[in-house]
Design a protein around this motif. Sequence first.
Motif, PDB file in Angstrom:
ATOM      1  N   ALA A   1      -0.011   1.798   4.491  1.00  0.00           N
ATOM      2  CA  ALA A   1      -1.079   0.794   4.424  1.00  0.00           C
ATOM      3  C   ALA A   1      -2.303   1.335   3.680  1.00  0.00           C
ATOM      4  O   ALA A   1      -2.902   0.625   2.859  1.00  0.00           O
TER       5      ALA A   1
ATOM      6  N   HIS B   1      -1.668   1.200   0.136  1.00  0.00           N
ATOM      7  CA  HIS B   1      -1.801  -0.198  -0.314  1.00  0.00           C
ATOM      8  C   HIS B   1      -3.272  -0.498  -0.620  1.00  0.00           C
ATOM      9  O   HIS B   1      -3.610  -1.047  -1.661  1.00  0.00           O
ATOM     10  N   THR B   2      -4.115  -0.148   0.354  1.00  0.00           N
ATOM     11  CA  THR B   2      -5.539  -0.447   0.226  1.00  0.00           C
ATOM     12  C   THR B   2      -6.118   0.240  -1.013  1.00  0.00           C
ATOM     13  O   THR B   2      -6.874  -0.363  -1.775  1.00  0.00           O
TER      14      THR B   2
ATOM     15  N   LYS C   1      -1.951  -6.337  -1.100  1.00  0.00           N
ATOM     16  CA  LYS C   1      -2.379  -7.191   0.020  1.00  0.00           C
ATOM     17  C   LYS C   1      -1.322  -7.421   1.094  1.00  0.00           C
ATOM     18  O   LYS C   1      -1.639  -7.887   2.181  1.00  0.00           O
ATOM     19  N   LEU C   2      -0.064  -7.132   0.762  1.00  0.00           N
ATOM     20  CA  LEU C   2       0.998  -7.505   1.706  1.00  0.00           C
ATOM     21  C   LEU C   2       1.873  -6.322   2.108  1.00  0.00           C
ATOM     22  O   LEU C   2       2.416  -5.601   1.259  1.00  0.00           O
ATOM     23  N   LEU C   3       2.006  -6.169   3.422  1.00  0.00           N
ATOM     24  CA  LEU C   3       2.735  -5.031   3.990  1.00  0.00           C
ATOM     25  C   LEU C   3       3.934  -5.523   4.791  1.00  0.00           C
ATOM     26  O   LEU C   3       3.787  -6.374   5.664  1.00  0.00           O
TER      27      LEU C   3
ATOM     28  N   GLY D   1      -2.631  -4.236  10.170  1.00  0.00           N
ATOM     29  CA  GLY D   1      -2.990  -5.404   9.350  1.00  0.00           C
ATOM     30  C   GLY D   1      -4.471  -5.725   9.498  1.00  0.00           C
ATOM     31  O   GLY D   1      -5.158  -6.030   8.510  1.00  0.00           O
TER      32      GLY D   1
ATOM     33  N   ASN E   1      -6.700  -2.711   7.931  1.00  0.00           N
ATOM     34  CA  ASN E   1      -6.686  -2.599   6.460  1.00  0.00           C
ATOM     35  C   ASN E   1      -6.794  -3.956   5.760  1.00  0.00           C
ATOM     36  O   ASN E   1      -6.686  -4.017   4.546  1.00  0.00           O
TER      37      ASN E   1
ATOM     38  N   LEU F   1      -4.636  -6.390   5.645  1.00  0.00           N
ATOM     39  CA  LEU F   1      -3.394  -6.677   4.925  1.00  0.00           C
ATOM     40  C   LEU F   1      -2.635  -7.783   5.654  1.00  0.00           C
ATOM     41  O   LEU F   1      -2.680  -7.869   6.887  1.00  0.00           O
TER      42      LEU F   1
END
Length: 362
Positions: A138, A141-142, A147-149, A178, A181, A183
Amino acid sequence: MSNEQLDTLRDQLDEINLKMLELINERGKIVKEIGQVKRKSGINRFDPVRERKMLDLLAANNEGPFETGTIQHLFKQIFKASLELQEDDHRKALLVSRKKQADDTVVEVKGAKIGGSEPILVAGPCSVESYDQVKAVADNHTAHGLKLLRGGAFKPRTSPYDFQGLGVEGLEILKRIGDENNLGVISEIVDPKDIPLATKYVDVIQIGARNMQNFELLKAAGSVDHPVLLKRGMSATIEEFILAAEYIVSKGNTKVILCERGIRTYEKATRNTLDISSVPILKQETHLPVLVDVTHSTGRKDIIPQTAKAALAIGADGVMVEVHPDPAVALSDAGQQLNIDQFNDFLDTLKGSGLLKNKVSV
Ligand code: PRE
Ligand code: MN
């Protein structure tokens, strides 16, 4: 027979064809009128007694050369087509069909648009194993603006002895991360009774390939107002896939995302065979967003960039891929998950291709 004779006979047939065409369409107009009368008076469109009478009349008057059975077969086709003509076009089309809705469905998840003008990347570990494991993905991702995990909490495994997932504890980890972060989190649900529970923890409910025709699960997912990612069954035809989506939408939930994940064929070089042509077909036939899962369709890390580019080039709304901080120790799909460095290289490749910027329209 001379060529001239053949031409004359064919000219005669052309004339007859045109007359038949006129008659068939004239018949069609009357059939439509009958349809309207029947609708007003609430009479069934299908009338086997009437059809039997018409077939009997034809049999009694048939002078050949066609056999009565052949004539009756042809007329039965006309009756069938007439019934379809009586159905109004609007009702005939599936709710997920482009005929029903010309504009693309866009599903919004925490500000990310799935099916919008930009393709989306969904990534995360196969299974949720621990807070730290998911958090590592995550945070990456950030750092990269994703945006999607994704992450599996309930794992329907081929063997009952394989890791079955952390269950609700896994959903709690996803929810927490979620929130931390910002997400959108996606996780699979396997039991219809868990659907209301899932709406509390995840932003997108996934229905996995093994459950694509679990109709009770589809109906339960259709009865909530929550995005659903529906994966194609491993032996499902495109038509069956579309009808599975229709199950969800017919219950009132229009937020459905389709995901091509490869189908089972005789080929062994890949885990499944990525049916790339299904993407433009699904885009043409339906108004739903279409993602391609490049991890499960190939089962091979070495061709993930190529298949992802192919998916985006052919018009997919996004790509789904598995990434794990240490794939070698993963509790499921250890061989096919990218580690974070590999994932970031993959991301660079996709960004470099320009395919992540604007969706290719088909
Ligand atoms: C028609 C169509 C469907 C019915 O099953 C029977 C007949 C036909 O094509 O002839 C027309 C019709 O609807 C009717 O005669 O009631
Ligand atoms: Mn997996």
